[in-house]
Design an enzyme around this catalytic site. Structure first.
Site, short mmCIF file in Angstrom:
data_model
loop_
_atom_site.label_atom_id
_atom_site.label_comp_id
_atom_site.label_asym_id
_atom_site.label_seq_id
_atom_site.Cartn_x
_atom_site.Cartn_y
_atom_site.Cartn_z
N GLU A 209 10.64 -18.26 14.32
CA GLU A 209 10.16 -16.93 14.68
C GLU A 209 8.71 -16.94 15.11
O GLU A 209 8.31 -16.22 16.03
CB GLU A 209 10.37 -15.96 13.52
CG GLU A 209 11.82 -15.58 13.27
CD GLU A 209 12.63 -16.67 12.59
OE1 GLU A 209 12.01 -17.64 12.07
OE2 GLU A 209 13.87 -16.58 12.58
N HIS B 7 18.02 -9.59 4.59
CA HIS B 7 18.68 -8.93 5.72
C HIS B 7 18.66 -7.41 5.54
O HIS B 7 19.47 -6.71 6.12
CB HIS B 7 20.12 -9.38 5.86
CG HIS B 7 20.30 -10.83 6.21
ND1 HIS B 7 19.96 -11.85 5.36
CD2 HIS B 7 20.79 -11.43 7.32
CE1 HIS B 7 20.24 -13.01 5.94
NE2 HIS B 7 20.74 -12.78 7.13
C1 LIG Z 1 13.73 -18.01 9.17
C2 LIG Z 1 15.13 -17.62 9.49
N1 LIG Z 1 15.44 -17.19 10.72
C3 LIG Z 1 16.69 -16.83 11.03
C4 LIG Z 1 17.68 -16.91 10.10
C5 LIG Z 1 19.09 -16.46 10.46
N2 LIG Z 1 19.96 -17.63 10.43
C6 LIG Z 1 20.65 -17.92 9.32
S1 LIG Z 1 21.32 -19.42 9.41
C7 LIG Z 1 20.78 -19.67 10.98
C8 LIG Z 1 21.09 -20.97 11.65
C9 LIG Z 1 20.65 -22.11 10.82
O1 LIG Z 1 21.10 -23.31 11.36
P1 LIG Z 1 20.88 -24.67 10.60
O2 LIG Z 1 19.50 -24.77 10.10
O3 LIG Z 1 21.35 -25.74 11.51
O4 LIG Z 1 21.83 -24.55 9.32
P2 LIG Z 1 23.40 -24.30 9.31
O5 LIG Z 1 23.58 -22.82 9.19
O6 LIG Z 1 23.98 -24.86 10.54
O7 LIG Z 1 23.92 -24.96 8.09
C10 LIG Z 1 20.04 -18.58 11.40
C11 LIG Z 1 19.44 -18.46 12.73
C12 LIG Z 1 17.32 -17.36 8.82
N3 LIG Z 1 18.21 -17.44 7.83
N4 LIG Z 1 16.06 -17.71 8.54
#
Ligand SMILES: Cc1ncc(C[n+]2csc(CCOP(=O)(O)OP(=O)(O)O)c2C)c(N)n1
Ligand SMILES: [Mg+2]
Lengths: 325, 356
Positions: free
Chosen positions: A60, A129
């Site tokens: 972000e 959220h």
């Molecule tokens: C700082 C932040 N930004 C956005 C989100 C929303 N979000 C939740 S999971 C995700 C993707 C995360 O991907 P990854 O780190 O590869 O983990 P995965 O979910 O694939 O296990 C996003 C964008 C969040 N949880 N935290």
């Protein structure tokens, strides 16, 4: 005229502005191919391509920091932050740069940026959220803060925000993203920033709110009308800069004011309004200004969220109090 | 003058191939009970996931992040921890809580919408679910730095997703861990996806992906940290790499970054529709590589797996999980607890709000 929901109106605003002005770009996490987790950018990727509807890496601070400079470079970025709680990693860029670049450079560099995100509780979501962070932004000189409560305003305010020469924080009440369908003109139009709306006229008490809480105030007013209390409702729409005049005029008429927001009580926007109201309307007041807000706690996980969120019951009991005072 | 002043390489290990054949030179020396325990945890994780998904579908819990397909990464790494090693999870390693000693019901309470689920016993060495991705990297580093200062011979194990490696906190966390030579191990669960944004860049000219680096493991190199990439669907590879890294950390020889390469064969969460962005063929190919099957074949070859045992394991898992669901659903969070844990001592103002 099409009947749109708030989230569709947001997309429509983006579409209008992107069609009109190629400096407008959209960027964020999952806004492109996926169309955004709430589908607020659905279809834009197909229509405008990946150079204008940009899926960014997950960061972000990265999204906002680069958007600031893209704006300074002459683009009109509309950055999406996926949820309210994930604006926090971007606060440094917003506070230290977006809000100050104009002042720091004496107008040489400006930041015509919109940062939009869904905010607030009531959708049985996970932690982080459900936040209502409007105070942080409003407390930061140099940022404008806009919060629509219905589809028509969502489109008109977002178009104004995109055309505004300064950084605008655009907070979308996700709880009512799809709760209301209303007529929205197909062509572009603006709803001016800095103008509140009286969404219901009344004589006994003024309910002041914004976002999803406007609907709670309306429900309350409906119930109370049957019992003989007449509520006027003000939808603030732009928290910063705020249209205090409309608020004062209403209170000079009703003599009573209740402010409703989801954000915590202490130093919430209601605190600012209450202070201003007593400075400007003291002699019109028939009762103390009350606030119905979230508590001074983290937003609870969803099993208890309805205990936390201001409800028509809590608003009604505040109305009763000021009526009896 | 011009010369090469540094060169880097990243090691990859796989111990079990997709057919469950082991590389004898790399095979860890685990006792039969330990091998069976690894498998048991994986079976429990898969059963937990299926139940949680079903509960979500029925509206009995909220949005849920599935773990099916990542079991080897979660179980192999946590199995390598010592009891006192603190784990810093994100939101997908449900089994880590159970393996570290949290009651299963707590997970259902948590995902069912109550903070009460993260009130886990003091002897369960794991931090609560962390949703702002990447942020926990700094906690894994900081806790390890504290362990070092306190002269405690324990290490930390931190999980992040592939996309989380794009955050600033991830990089700050690695750097802190490295400069303090902290006893910390970081696991990247590379499941190839953020939500809809792929790990790998296909357009090398314009974004739309997470990282252009050939491996995520190599992000450690920039911080002077040892790093390795392993087959994340191979529980023995994950276990061995983590075990060695934790031992090294406890000896005072510094942190390690381990990239476990796996694949998210489920939607991101129950709120996600991957057909909007995911290619069916790749998904199917990865499903063939899922971790339980291959470990089962390995155990079978070692005469440690029978159909009867499988049935017994599944029955045990079902019993544990059904019981946990029952207990979780009997749990009713209290309104007062919105206020109870904000400060050590409730402030007079909060007391007023609680009663008001
Ligand atoms: C700082 C932040 N930004 C956005 C989100 C929303 N979000 C939740 S999971 C995700 C993707 C995360 O991907 P990854 O780190 O590869 O983990 P995965 O979910 O694939 O296990 C996003 C964008 C969040 N949880 N935290
Ligand atoms: Mg991922």
């Amino acid at each position: 005229m099409a009947k749109l929901t708030i989230v569709e109106a947001v997309k429509d605003a983006l579409d209008c502005e992107m069609a009109k002005d190629e400096r407008v770009i959209v960027l964020g996490e999952d806004v492109g191919v996926d169309g955004g987790v709430f589908r607020a950018t659905d279809g834009l990727y197909k229509k405008y391509g990946k150079r204008r509807v940009i899926d960014t890496p997950l960061a972000e601070s990265g999204i906002v920091g680069t958007s600031i400079a893209m704006a300074a470079a002459g683009l009109l970025p509309v950055a999406e932050i996926q949820f309210d709680g994930f604006t926090y990693p971007a606060l440094d860029q917003l506070f230290s740069h977006a809000a100050r670049l104009r002042n720091r450079s004496r107008g040489r560099y400006t930041v015509p940026l919109v940062v939009r995100f869904p905010f607030g509780g009531g959708i049985r979501a996970l932690e982080h959220h459900n936040e209502s962070p409007e105070t942080y932004f409003t407390h930061t000189p140099g940022l404008k803060v806009v919060i629509p409560s219905n589809p028509y305003d969502a489109k008109g305010l977002l178009i104004s925000a995109i055309r505004d020469p300064d950084p605008v924080i655009f907070m979308e009440p996700k709880r009512i993203y799809r709760a209301i369908r209303a007529e929205v003109p197909e062509k572009d139009y603006t709803v001016p920033l800095g103008k509140a709306a009286i969404t219901r006229e009344g004589t006994d008490v003024t309910l002041i709110s914004y976002g999803a809480m406007v609907r709670e105030c309306t429900k309350t007013a409906d119930t109370l009308a049957a019992k003989g209390t007449s509520c006027e409702i003000i939808d603030v729409r732009t928290i910063s800069p705020c249209d205090y005049e409309t608020i004062y005029a209403s209170i000079q008429k009703t003599g009573r004011a209740i402010i409703v927001h989801e954000a915590p009580l202490t130093l919430g926007f209601g605190a600012e309004l209450a202070a201003r109201i007593q400075e400007n309307c003291l002699l019109s007041l028939k009762a103390p200004v009350l606030r119905v807000t979230g508590y001074d706690t983290p937003f609870p996980y969803f099993k208890l969220e309805n205990e936390y969120l201001p409800s028509p019951e809590r608003i009604s009991s505040a109305v009763e109090k000021v009526m009896k005072f | 003058m011009e010369r090469t002043i540094n060169k880097f390489s990243v090691k990859y290990i796989q111990i079990l191939d997709e057919k469950g054949n082991a590389d004898k030179r790399l095979e860890p020396k685990l006792k039969p009970e330990q091998l069976k325990a690894l498998y048991r945890w994986m079976v429990i994780e898969r059963a937990f996931d299926a139940t949680a998904l079903a509960l979500q579908r029925e509206g009995r819990i909220g949005t849920y992040a599935q773990s099916t397909g990542e079991e080897a990464t979660h179980v192999g790494s946590v199995f390598a921890t010592a009891e006192n090693d603190m784990v810093f999870p994100d939101y997908r390693e449900h089994i880590a809580f159970i393996m570290k000693g949290a009651p299963i019901k707590n997970l259902f309470i948590h995902w069912g919408g109550s903070e009460d689920g993260m009130a886990i016993p003091d002897n369960a060495h794991i931090f609560p679910v962390c949703i702002p991705v990447g942020t926990q990297t700094l906690h894994g580093a900081g806790f390890a730095i504290a362990n070092k200062l306190k002269k405690e011979k324990t290490a930390t194990l931190t999980f992040v997703g592939d996309a989380s490696t794009s955050t600033g906190d991830f990089h700050e966390g690695l750097n802190f861990a490295a400069v303090f030579n902290a006893p910390a191990v970081f696991i990247i669960r590379n499941n190839h996806w953020a939500i809809s944004v792929p790990r790998v860049c296909t357009d090398l000219d314009w974004g739309g992906c997470q990282s252009r680096a050939e491996t995520l493991a190599q992000k450690g190199i920039g911080y002077g940290m040892d790093c390795i990439q392993v087959d994340g669907n191979d529980v023995l590879a994950v276990y061995s790499a983590t075990k060695q890294a934790l031992e090294k950390a406890r000896k005072g020889d510094g942190p390690t970054l381990i990239e476990c390469v796996t694949y998210r064969i489920t939607p991101h969460t129950t709120a996600d529709d991957p057909t909007r962005y995911q290619d069916e063929k790749t998904l199917k190919a990865w499903m063939q590589k899922e971790p339980l099957k291959r470990f089962q074949l390995y155990l079978k070859r070692k005469k440690l797996w029978t159909e009867e045992w499988q049935r017994a394991l599944e029955a045990e898992a079902k019993k544990l999980i059904d019981q946990a669901v029952k207990e979780a659903e009997a749990h009713k969070p209290k309104r007062d607890d919105i206020f109870s844990f904000v400060y050590a001592e409730m402030t007079p103002e909060l007391e007023r709000q609680k009663n008001g």
